[in-house]
Design an enzyme around this catalytic site. Structure first.
Site, mmCIF file in Angstrom:
data_model
loop_
_atom_site.group_PDB
_atom_site.id
_atom_site.type_symbol
_atom_site.label_atom_id
_atom_site.label_comp_id
_atom_site.label_asym_id
_atom_site.label_seq_id
_atom_site.Cartn_x
_atom_site.Cartn_y
_atom_site.Cartn_z
ATOM 1 N N ASP A 202 0.877 -1.195 0.000
ATOM 2 C CA ASP A 202 0.000 0.000 0.000
ATOM 3 C C ASP A 202 0.899 1.224 0.000
ATOM 4 O O ASP A 202 1.790 1.357 0.845
ATOM 5 C CB ASP A 202 -0.895 -0.006 1.230
ATOM 6 C CG ASP A 202 -1.888 1.153 1.202
ATOM 7 O OD1 ASP A 202 -1.597 2.196 1.804
ATOM 8 O OD2 ASP A 202 -2.945 0.993 0.550
ATOM 9 N N ASP B 12 -4.142 2.666 -4.655
ATOM 10 C CA ASP B 12 -2.731 2.684 -4.229
ATOM 11 C C ASP B 12 -2.257 1.311 -3.742
ATOM 12 O O ASP B 12 -1.287 1.219 -2.993
ATOM 13 C CB ASP B 12 -2.535 3.727 -3.129
ATOM 14 C CG ASP B 12 -3.443 3.468 -1.932
ATOM 15 O OD1 ASP B 12 -3.308 4.197 -0.936
ATOM 16 O OD2 ASP B 12 -4.276 2.531 -1.985
#
Length: 572
Positions: A441, A484
Site C-alpha cells: 500500500d 494505491d
C-alpha cells in the site's frame, strides 16, 4: 830415554770387511738421523750432503725465511710430545746401534766381523721401524684429513638444510641424526639437542618407527632415492607426509647416510576432501533440481544435461548428449541461438526467451540464463539454466486477449493478477515449490494528490510500478489491485525468505528518494505485508491475499504509532 811408541793400528770402519768407508758411514748416519727427525716431525737443522751443510728451514725449499723461523720455534715446542709418540722399538734399536758403534771402536779385531753383521742387522731393523713409523704417520695424517673433510661436509649439509622451508634432516648409516633444521624440530615438537645423536626409535612413536626403518634399510642396501607417503604423528596430531629420502656419499667415497626432506600434505588432503564433499553435494543438487541445467562445448553440442532439462523436452539425458543444440530448436530460433553464442564468445552472460521443440513436436518456451565456460584462454562452451515458461506464456496470451492489464502502469489489474496467480499456484503445487505473496500500500498518496494534483499522483504510481518491475524477476507476477494497492506473487524452489524480498524493495525506494525525489516533487514509501504457502500447502490466492492484506495494515498502524484494533475488511 824415552822408549819409542809402539805403533797401534787405528780403528777404522774400512778395516772391517764389507764395512763402508768412514766418510760413507758418517754420511749414512747423518741421513738416517735426518730421516728419523723428518718422520718424527722435527725438521733437521742440517745434514751432511755432498760435503756441505743444508738448512731445510732457511733454504728455498720452505720459502719465506721469517715465517720459517717461527715454524722452527713451534716445532721445537712440539718435540716432547713427538717423543712421547715415538715407538719404544725405535728407541731400543737406536740405543743398540749407538752401543754397537761404541763397542766397535773398543772391541778387539776378532769381534769386528760379528760387529759388522750386527751393525747391518740393526740398520735393517732401523729401516723397518722407520718404514712402519712412516706408514703409521701417513695413515694418521690420512685419517685426520678425512675426518676434517667429513666435518666440513657435515657443516655444509647443515647449512644446506637450514635454508630449506620444508622439514629436513640427515643421519648416518646407523640411523643417528647428525643434523636437523628448524622446520623439522617444529614438526616433531623437539629441540635439536634432543635429536642429535639419537635414532628414530628415540624420538618418534613406535607405530611409525618400523615403517621408517624398513625404508631406510632398503635405501642403504641399494643407494639412490625413495619417495613415499606415510603418516607422521607430531605434537599437534597426525600429519600425512611425503618423505623424500636420498643417500649421500662422504669425501672418501663411502655412503655417509641419508638425507630426508618432508612435505606436509595434511592441509591439502583436507582441502581435497572438502572439495570432494562439495562436488558430491553439487552433483546431487544438479541431479535433483527442478530447473534444467545444460552444458555445451565450443561446437554447440550438449556435453551435460541434467534429468530435469531432459524431462522438459521428453528425452533421457543420454539421448541429448553429443547432439547439437540447434537440433532441438525450431529453425526460426536458430538466429537467436547464434547471437547468444557470439555474446558467450565475448564473455557476456545474459537471459533470453528461446523456443525448443518437445519430443512430441510441441513448441515449448524457456527462459535461458546462460554464461560462457572458459578453458584456458579459449571459449569452452556454455552453461545455462532452463526454466520452462510455456504455461505462463499461454496464460499471458489469454490475459492479453481479455485486456486484464492496468492501463496506467502496464501491470496486471486485479482480475489478471487473480487469474494468473491461480494458475501459478497450481504450477507450484505440481512442482513442489513454495510461493510468497507480498501486499503493498502506497503511503501518503492522498497527500501527493492534494499537493500536486492527480497528475503527480499518477506519476507516483507509475514510479512505484517501475521500481517493482526492477526489484522482482520476470517470472514473478506483479499487479495493481486498485488505487494505491499493489501485489507481487513470487514462486521459488527453496524455502522463501520474504524479509529479503521486502528489504530489497525498501532499498530501491530509498535509492529513488535519494536521487529523484527533489526533481519529482515527492518521496515514495510503502507499507507491506506478506504471506507464504509451503510446497505442500493448499491455500487459494484469495486466502494468501487476505492474510497479506491484514499484515500490511498491522504494519501501517505500527508505523503510525496506533494501537492495533479491529482488523479491516477485505481490501478493495
Amino acid at each position: 830415554m824415552i822408549a819409542p811408541a809402539i805403533p797401534r793400528p787405528a780403528f777404522s770402519m774400512s778395516t772391517i770387511p764389507g764395512m763402508p768407508s768412514p766418510s760413507i758411514a758418517v754420511r749414512s748416519m747423518s741421513l738416517i738421523s735426518a730421516a728419523v727427525r723428518i718422520f718424527m716431525g722435527v725438521p733437521p737443522t742440517g745434514i751432511l750432503a755432498q760435503g756441505r751443510s743444508i738448512d731445510f728451514a732457511s733454504g728455498p725449499v720452505l720459502g719465506n725465511t721469517t715465517k720459517n723461523r717461527g715454524n722452527r720455534v713451534n716445532e721445537k715446542a712440539k718435540i716432547p710430545s713427538l717423543l712421547r709418540r715415538t715407538p719404544w722399538q725405535l728407541v731400543a734399536v737406536l740405543g743398540l746401534l749407538a752401543a754397537g758403534l761404541a763397542v766397535a771402536f773398543l772391541a778387539p779385531s776378532r769381534f769386528r766381523p760379528f760387529m759388522a753383521v750386527a751393525f747391518i742387522v740393526l740398520c735393517g731393523a732401523l729401516l723397518v721401524l722407520l718404514w712402519r713409523l712412516a706408514v703409521s704417520t701417513y695413515e694418521g695424517f690420512q685419517r685426520t684429513k678425512w675426518d676434517q673433510a667429513n666435518k666440513a661436509m657435515s657443516d655444509y649439509m647443515q647449512v644446506l638444510i637450514d635454508i630449506m622451508p620444508n622439514p629436513a634432516f640427515f643421519k648416518d648409516v646407523e640411523g643417528r641424526y647428525l643434523g636437523t633444521n628448524a622446520a623439522f624440530e617444529r614438526l616433531l615438537g623437539r629441540s635439536k639437542s634432543e635429536m642429535i645423536g639419537k635414532t628414530i626409535t628415540d624420538v618418534a612413536p613406535p607405530e611409525i618407527v618400523e615403517l621408517q626403518q624398513q625404508h631406510d634399510q632398503a635405501l642403504l642396501a641399494e643407494p639412490g632415492h625413495h619417495v613415499y607417503e606415510a603418516p607422521l604423528k607430531a605434537w599437534d596430531g597426525e600429519h600425512q607426509v611425503i618423505f623424500i629420502k636420498t643417500t649421500y656419499t662422504r669425501p672418501d667415497g663411502t655412503i655417509g647416510g641419508i638425507v630426508g626432506i618432508l612435505k606436509d600434505i595434511t592441509q591439502r588432503l583436507r582441502t581435497e576432501e572438502e572439495l570432494d564433499q562439495i562436488r558430491r553435494f553439487s552433483d546431487s543438487t544438479v541431479q535433483t533440481m527442478t530447473e534444467g541445467l545444460v552444458l555445451t562445448d565450443a561446437e554447440g553440442k550438449f556435453t551435460f544435461v541434467n534429468p530435469a532439462a531432459a524431462r522438459m523436452l521428453g528425452y533421457a539425458p543420454s539421448e541429448m548428449i553429443d547432439r547439437p543444440v540447434l537440433s532441438f530448436v525450431p529453425k526460426d530460433q536458430h538466429g537467436l541461438v547464434r547471437r547468444a553464442d557470439e555474446k558467450r564468445a565475448k564473455g557476456i552472460s545474459d537471459r533470453y526467451e528461446l523456443a525448443f521443440t518437445h519430443r512430441d513436436g510441441e513448441r515449448r518456451t524457456f527462459i535461458v540464463s546462460g554464461g560462457p565456460r572458459v578453458q584456458g584462454a579459449q571459449l569452452g562452451g556454455t552453461m545455462a539454466v532452463l526454466t520452462d515458461i510455456t504455461e505462463r506464456k499461454k496464460m499471458e496470451e489469454e490475459i492479453r486477449a481479455l485486456s486484464l492489464h492496468d492501463e496506467l502502469t502496464g501491470l496486471f489489474n486485479r482480475r489478471g493478477f487473480m487469474t494468473l496467480g491461480g494458475q501459478i499456484l497450481k504450477t507450484a503445487g505440481r512442482l513442489k515449490k513454495s510461493v510468497a505473496l507480498i501486499y503493498l500500500d502506497v503511503d501518503n498518496l492522498k497527500r501527493i494528490n492534494d499537493t500536486g494534483g492527480h497528475k503527480m499522483g499518477d506519476r507516483a504510481l507509475v514510479e512505484i510500478a517501475f521500481i517493482l518491475k526492477k526489484c522482482f524477476r520476470e517470472s514473478d507476477i506483479i499487479g495493481r489491485l486498485g488505487g494505491d494497492e499493489f501485489a507481487v506473487l513470487a514462486m521459488e524452489t527453496t524455502r522463501m525468505n520474504v524479509g529479503s524480498l521486502t528489504d530489497r524493495l525498501q532499498g530501491k525506494l530509498a535509492a529513488f528518494n535519494e536521487r529523484s525525489s527533489a526533481e519529482a516533487g515527492f518521496s515514495l514509501s510503502v507499507s507491506a505485508g506478506a504471506s507464504t504457502r509451503e510446497p505442500d500447502g493448499q491455500e487459494a490466492i484469495e486466502e494468501l491475499l487476505s492474510r497479506a492484506d491484514l499484515r500490511m495494515y498491522e504494519q501501517k498502524r505500527v508505523r503510525k504509532g496506533l494501537e492495533p484494533g479491529k482488523p479491516p475488511g477485505p481490501s478493495k
